[in-house]
Design an enzyme around this catalytic site. Structure first.
Site, mmCIF file in Angstrom:
data_model
loop_
_atom_site.group_PDB
_atom_site.id
_atom_site.type_symbol
_atom_site.label_atom_id
_atom_site.label_comp_id
_atom_site.label_asym_id
_atom_site.label_seq_id
_atom_site.Cartn_x
_atom_site.Cartn_y
_atom_site.Cartn_z
ATOM 1 N NE ARG A 1 -4.256 -1.496 0.269
ATOM 2 C CZ ARG A 1 -4.418 -2.514 -0.575
ATOM 3 N NH1 ARG A 1 -3.515 -2.753 -1.503
ATOM 4 N NH2 ARG A 1 -5.494 -3.284 -0.496
ATOM 5 C CG HIS B 1 -3.548 -0.483 -6.477
ATOM 6 N ND1 HIS B 1 -3.914 0.142 -5.307
ATOM 7 C CD2 HIS B 1 -3.593 -1.819 -6.217
ATOM 8 C CE1 HIS B 1 -4.176 -0.769 -4.383
ATOM 9 N NE2 HIS B 1 -3.984 -1.974 -4.923
ATOM 10 C CD GLU C 1 -3.054 3.499 -5.088
ATOM 11 O OE1 GLU C 1 -4.145 2.927 -5.219
ATOM 12 O OE2 GLU C 1 -2.029 2.926 -4.723
HETATM 13 P P1 NDP Z 1 -1.174 -11.842 4.833
HETATM 14 O O1 NDP Z 1 -2.001 -11.419 5.977
HETATM 15 O O2 NDP Z 1 -1.136 -13.269 4.431
HETATM 16 O O3 NDP Z 1 0.347 -11.376 5.067
HETATM 17 C C1 NDP Z 1 0.679 -10.154 5.641
HETATM 18 C C2 NDP Z 1 2.057 -10.278 6.284
HETATM 19 O O4 NDP Z 1 2.460 -8.990 6.751
HETATM 20 C C3 NDP Z 1 2.065 -11.235 7.461
HETATM 21 O O5 NDP Z 1 3.116 -12.144 7.276
HETATM 22 C C4 NDP Z 1 2.313 -10.332 8.679
HETATM 23 O O6 NDP Z 1 3.122 -11.020 9.616
HETATM 24 C C5 NDP Z 1 3.051 -9.152 8.046
HETATM 25 N N1 NDP Z 1 2.865 -7.907 8.798
HETATM 26 C C6 NDP Z 1 1.712 -7.360 9.241
HETATM 27 N N2 NDP Z 1 1.952 -6.225 9.900
HETATM 28 C C7 NDP Z 1 3.299 -6.058 9.895
HETATM 29 C C8 NDP Z 1 4.170 -5.066 10.443
HETATM 30 N N3 NDP Z 1 3.696 -4.033 11.145
HETATM 31 N N4 NDP Z 1 5.497 -5.206 10.224
HETATM 32 C C9 NDP Z 1 5.975 -6.258 9.542
HETATM 33 N N5 NDP Z 1 5.211 -7.221 9.006
HETATM 34 C C10 NDP Z 1 3.885 -7.124 9.191
HETATM 35 O O7 NDP Z 1 -1.649 -10.918 3.621
HETATM 36 P P2 NDP Z 1 -1.477 -11.169 2.041
HETATM 37 O O8 NDP Z 1 -0.122 -11.692 1.767
HETATM 38 O O9 NDP Z 1 -2.648 -11.885 1.529
HETATM 39 O O10 NDP Z 1 -1.602 -9.633 1.534
HETATM 40 C C11 NDP Z 1 -0.714 -8.657 2.016
HETATM 41 C C12 NDP Z 1 -1.106 -7.267 1.549
HETATM 42 O O11 NDP Z 1 -0.748 -7.069 0.203
HETATM 43 C C13 NDP Z 1 -2.595 -6.920 1.567
HETATM 44 O O12 NDP Z 1 -3.058 -6.638 2.862
HETATM 45 C C14 NDP Z 1 -2.625 -5.709 0.665
HETATM 46 O O13 NDP Z 1 -2.382 -4.526 1.398
HETATM 47 C C15 NDP Z 1 -1.458 -5.958 -0.297
HETATM 48 N N6 NDP Z 1 -1.950 -6.265 -1.644
HETATM 49 C C16 NDP Z 1 -1.696 -5.410 -2.683
HETATM 50 C C17 NDP Z 1 -2.168 -5.670 -3.946
HETATM 51 C C18 NDP Z 1 -1.895 -4.760 -5.095
HETATM 52 O O14 NDP Z 1 -2.710 -4.700 -6.006
HETATM 53 N N7 NDP Z 1 -0.781 -4.063 -5.116
HETATM 54 C C19 NDP Z 1 -3.005 -6.849 -4.222
HETATM 55 C C20 NDP Z 1 -3.171 -7.715 -3.074
HETATM 56 C C21 NDP Z 1 -2.666 -7.413 -1.850
HETATM 57 P P3 NDP Z 1 3.043 -10.685 11.198
HETATM 58 O O15 NDP Z 1 1.597 -10.696 11.565
HETATM 59 O O16 NDP Z 1 3.876 -11.729 11.849
HETATM 60 O O17 NDP Z 1 3.651 -9.318 11.337
#
Ligand code: NDP
Length: 314
Positions: A232, A279, A261
Site C-alpha cells: 500500500r 495499482h 491514488e
Molecule cells: P497476509 O495477511 O497473508 O500477510 C501479511 C504479512 O504482513 C504477514 O506475514 C504479517 O506477519 C506481516 N505484517 C503485518 N503487519 C506487519 C508489520 N507491522 N510489520 C511487519 N510485518 C507485518 O496478507 P497477504 O499476503 O494476503 O496480503 C498482504 C497485503 O498485500 C494486503 O493486505 C494488501 O495490502 C497488499 N496487496 C496489494 C495488492 C496490489 O494490487 N498491489 C493486491 C493484493 C494485496 P506478522 O503478523 O507476523 O507481522
C-alpha cells in the site's frame, strides 16, 4: 424478488461482480448513482449487505446508518478502509478475497524487480527512439543471485519468495513474528534493508504499517539498493522516498501503489530510476474474475445461512 436482500455498493467494482449482484440482490450503487442524504436515509433501513473494495471507507459512523447491516464483503485482500472492530461490536461479518490473487501479485513484484534493476522501461524507449544508434545502453543491475528482503512474509510474500528462489536469490524477511520457513528472519526492517539488494514491501496497509519505510530505512538500503512496493502507498513515506531517489540514497524503486491514488506525484513521474504501475498487481482477467466470484460467494453463503467463506482474521 421482493424479498431479495438489499446491498449497497460503495466502490467501483468490476462489471462481472456488478452483474452477479444485480442478478441476486436489490442493488443501490453509490458510485454509479450518487445518492443525496435524503435518498440514502430512505433506503438505509433495508440495507443488509455492503459491497466494497480495499480502499472504500466503511467507517463506524457510516455503518451506524444501516441498522440492519449484516455483512461487508470486500473485493480485494486488503481491507484498510473497513473499521473491523466497529463491525465486530455489532456482529457484522467482514469478508475479503485472499489467496486467489497470490500468483498475480507475486508475479508483478518480480516484474517490478526485474524492470527496475534491468531498466526495462527506459531500455524500451531507447530501442524504439533510435537512441541506440548513438551507442549501447548503459549497464544495469543483476537480479539472479542477489539478496532479497521481504517485508510481510504472508500468503503473497511466500509466493514472492518461491519465485525468487528460482532466481537463486538469497532470501530474508521481516514480520512482527518469525515464521516456520527456510528463509532468514531479521527482527527489524532497518537491519533487513541494510543486508539486502532488493527490499520488497508486501504487508497490509493501515495504521500498523504506516511509513514503515522511512528515511532511516532508505538510508540503510543504500545507493545500490532497490525498493519494490506492491503493498500500500501508506507503508512508505513518499516524500522521503522521492528525496532518496533524487539524491542517490537508493538506486531505484518499482511502485504499484501510491499515497494518494490515482494521483502520482509529478516529482516521482519525472524520475528515470523508477518503474510505476497503476495499482494493477492483481489485475489479470482470470484473477479479477476469481476475486469477484469470491466476493459474491461470501454474500451468497451468508444470506443462504451457510456462513461466510473468507472472513477477515481477528
Ligand atoms: P497476509 O495477511 O497473508 O500477510 C501479511 C504479512 O504482513 C504477514 O506475514 C504479517 O506477519 C506481516 N505484517 C503485518 N503487519 C506487519 C508489520 N507491522 N510489520 C511487519 N510485518 C507485518 O496478507 P497477504 O499476503 O494476503 O496480503 C498482504 C497485503 O498485500 C494486503 O493486505 C494488501 O495490502 C497488499 N496487496 C496489494 C495488492 C496490489 O494490487 N498491489 C493486491 C493484493 C494485496 P506478522 O503478523 O507476523 O507481522
Amino acid at each position: 424478488t421482493n424479498n431479495r436482500p438489499h446491498v449497497l455498493i460503495v466502490a467501483r467494482l468490476p462489471q462481472h461482480l456488478l452483474d452477479l449482484l444485480q442478478q441476486h440482490y436489490t442493488c443501490h450503487n453509490l458510485i454509479l448513482q450518487p445518492h443525496s442524504e435524503a435518498e440514502l436515509a430512505a433506503i438505509a433501513p433495508q440495507i443488509r449487505g455492503i459491497a466494497a473494495n480495499g480502499e472504500a471507507k466503511v467507517s463506524r459512523e457510516f455503518m451506524a446508518r444501516f441498522p440492519a447491516l449484516e455483512i461487508v464483503s470486500v473485493f480485494g485482500v486488503g481491507y484498510d478502509g473497513v473499521d473491523v472492530p466497529a463491525a465486530r461490536e455489532r456482529g457484522i461479518h467482514v469478508t475479503h478475497t485472499p489467496d486467489v490473487l497470490n500468483d498475480d501479485v507475486a508475479d508483478l513484484a518480480m516484474a517490478l524487480m526485474l524492470a527496475t534493476a534491468r531498466n526495462v522501461v527506459r531500455a524500451d524507449r531507447f530501442a524504439r527512439s533510435g537512441e541506440w544508434k548513438k551507442g549501447p545502453f548503459p549497464f544495469t543491475t543483476k537480479v539472479s543471485g542477489a539478496r532479497l528482503g521481504i517485508v510481510g512474509l504472508g500468503r503473497i510474500g511466500q509466493a514472492i519468495a518461491k519465485r525468487a528462489a528460482a532466481f537463486d536469490m538469497q532470501i530474508s524477511y521481516h514480520n512482527r513474528s518469525r515464521k516456520d520457513v527456510p528463509y532468514t528472519y531479521v527482527d527489524s526492517i532497518t537491519a533487513l534493508a541494510r543486508e539486502v539488494d532488493f527490499l520488497v514491501m508486501i504487508t497490509p496497509g493501515g495504521a500498523g504499517t504506516r511509513a514503515l519505510v522511512n528515511a532511516e530505512v532508505l538510508e540503510a538500503l543504500g545507493p545500490k539498493g532497490f525498493l519494490i512496493n506492491v503493498a500500500r502507498g501508506s507503508v512508505v513515506d513518499e516524500a522521503a522516498l522521492i528525496a532518496a531517489l533524487k539524491t542517490g540514497v537508493i538506486a531505484g524503486a518499482g511502485l504499484d501503489v501510491f499515497a494518494d491514488e490515482p494521483n502520482v506525484p509529478a516529482e516521482l513521474a519525472a524520475l528515470d530510476n523508477v518503474v510505476l504501475t497503476p495499482h494493477m498487481a492483481s489485475g489479470t482477467l482470470v484473477t479479477r474474475t476469481a476475486m469477484a466470484d469470491l466476493a459474491f460467494n461470501n454474500l451468497q453463503a451468508h444470506f443462504s445461512g451457510a456462513g461466510v467463506i473468507s472472513p477477515v482474521p481477528d
